[in-house]
Design a protein around this motif. Sequence first.
Motif, PDB file in Angstrom:
ATOM      1  N   MET A 157      -6.871  -4.417   6.209  1.00  0.00           N
ATOM      2  CA  MET A 157      -6.717  -3.450   7.304  1.00  0.00           C
ATOM      3  C   MET A 157      -7.187  -2.090   6.823  1.00  0.00           C
ATOM      4  N   PRO A 158      -7.729  -1.259   7.713  1.00  0.00           N
ATOM      5  CA  PRO A 158      -8.126   0.087   7.311  1.00  0.00           C
ATOM      6  C   PRO A 158      -6.890   0.891   6.898  1.00  0.00           C
ATOM      7  N   GLY A 159      -7.088   1.781   5.946  1.00  0.00           N
ATOM      8  CA  GLY A 159      -5.947   2.574   5.494  1.00  0.00           C
ATOM      9  C   GLY A 159      -5.119   1.791   4.499  1.00  0.00           C
ATOM     10  N   LEU A 160      -3.958   1.364   4.926  1.00  0.00           N
ATOM     11  CA  LEU A 160      -3.042   0.636   4.057  1.00  0.00           C
ATOM     12  C   LEU A 160      -3.221  -0.867   4.246  1.00  0.00           C
ATOM     13  N   GLY A 161      -3.770  -1.546   3.240  1.00  0.00           N
ATOM     14  CA  GLY A 161      -4.002  -2.984   3.332  1.00  0.00           C
ATOM     15  C   GLY A 161      -2.733  -3.797   3.118  1.00  0.00           C
ATOM     16  N   GLY A 162      -2.828  -5.086   3.374  1.00  0.00           N
ATOM     17  CA  GLY A 162      -1.668  -5.949   3.278  1.00  0.00           C
ATOM     18  C   GLY A 162      -1.028  -5.983   1.909  1.00  0.00           C
ATOM     19  N   LEU A 163      -1.825  -6.020   0.844  1.00  0.00           N
ATOM     20  CA  LEU A 163      -1.276  -6.054  -0.504  1.00  0.00           C
ATOM     21  C   LEU A 163      -0.514  -4.774  -0.822  1.00  0.00           C
TER      22      LEU A 163
END
Length: 212
Positions: A59-65
């Motif tokens: 995802m843009p910005g803050l990714g899932g990891l």
Amino acid sequence: MSDSANTVYVVDDDAGMLESTQWLLESVGLHVQPYADGRQFLNAVNPEHTGCVVLDIRMPGLGGLNVQEELQNRGSQLPIIFLSGHADVPIVVRAFKSGAFDFIEKPFNEQLLLDSVQQALQEHQKTNSQQRGDQHTDTLVASLTRRERDVFMPLAQGYTSREIAEQLGIGVKTIDLYRARVMKRLGVERVPDVTGIAVAIGLLDPMSLRKK
């Protein structure tokens, strides 16, 4: 399970995927809270919340990891099911090493996702129940009077009433009285259950038990 325990937090920046995943989960009676990005989700979720997270990994910005890492830093135990249309081995390995419950590739099989979500919810509820049980047991033991506690520990270690009476310098009948009170307060009927409680809350090392 209660509605709160049935809550599934879906985090995906793809509006169409977010809506279709929400519809799928709600179609089987689950309560869904959708979020369009990781930061929005983190701002809303409480570490004490129960349920599980269906989380897009890219995802843009803050990714899932990154979201997973932040949840761990906050002490959250919410199971995480990752979704990804561009999964590669290093990412999958990192996700599982960090405690991911499952990793499902997009486009996903609907039943596969539903099964994974149900398993995650059941696992989380089981963990919470065990933790509440441990806390309840701690409270019960803490409620013992000083003399009851004096009897509780040697009783848990396997000493007889006569042996405990000799240790404490009081009559056997008095020990029998306190022994009955301890077992009633703890809600158990057998001495091995007293031993199990002492071991479960860390007051007794199972390796130190008396050899019969």
